[in-house]
Every structure is written in structure tokens, then in C-alpha cells.
Design an enzyme around this catalytic site. Structure first.
Site, PDB file in Angstrom:
ATOM      1  NE  ARG A  90      -1.841  -1.551   3.477  1.00  0.00           N
ATOM      2  CZ  ARG A  90      -2.520  -1.142   4.813  1.00  0.00           C
ATOM      3  NH1 ARG A  90      -3.528  -0.756   4.735  1.00  0.00           N
ATOM      4  NH2 ARG A  90      -1.499  -1.096   5.918  1.00  0.00           N
ATOM      5  CG  ASN A 134      -3.827  -5.192   3.837  1.00  0.00           C
ATOM      6  OD1 ASN A 134      -2.712  -5.050   2.552  1.00  0.00           O
ATOM      7  ND2 ASN A 134      -3.038  -4.977   4.568  1.00  0.00           N
TER       8      ASN A 134
END
Length: 93
Positions: A22, A40
Site C-alpha cells: 500500500r 488490504n
């Protein structure tokens, strides 16, 4: 009337959580004219939404995929055009 933009929805599968995926996406997004988000998922995948000019979005997706290729086993991709739904590029919980 709001401008129509190209968007890509990606689901990355593999060892993609806990490896900086990320944060890498956010860092790479700064080099492209894209908006979107990354997060996620509870099933172990990472979901990415990116919007902008088609070439910018596709180039960003390719750069992220190349950067994280050692962790990605499979990617599901859907594309569409429509109104912009995101501002900036950020990590969502």
C-alpha cells in the site's frame, strides 16, 4: 457536467500484505496524475482503485505491478469510464 475519467479496479493476490504494498502504491501514485485508493482486504488480497487519463492510470498500474511483481501471484482487473469518485491517492482502512 463532471469530466469522465478512466478507472481501474485491481485485486492483487499473493503475498501482498505486510510487504509495503500500500505504501509503495501511494509513493508511486505521486509520479502520475491519478487519484484513488488502496486497501488490504480481509481475504489477504489488496484492492486498488485508480482514476485519471487512461494512459496515466495504465502506466501507474504497470509500474506498481512491476515494482511488486515478486509478491503478486495473480491480478484481477476491471476497467470502466465514468465520473471521478476519488480525490488524491490514499490508503483506506
Amino acid at each position: 457536467m463532471e469530466k469522465t475519467v478512466f478507472s481501474i479496479d485491481c485485486w492483487f493476490d499473493g503475498h501482498v500484505q505486510g510487504v509495503g504494498f500500500r505504501y509503495t502504491a501511494v509513493a508511486l501514485a505521486k509520479g502520475y496524475e491519478v487519484t484513488g485508493s488502496v486497501r488490504n482486504l480481509s481475504d489477504g488480497r489488496v484492492y486498488l482503485r485508480a482514476e485519471g487519463e487512461e494512459s496515466e492510470v495504465r502506466d501507474f498500474h504497470l509500474a506498481l505491478s512491476a515494482e511488486m511483481e515478486d509478491y503478486i501471484r495473480e491480478t484481477e482487473v476491471k476497467t470502466e469510464s465514468g465520473p471521478r469518485t476519488r480525490e488524491g491517492f490514499k490508503i483506506l482502512d
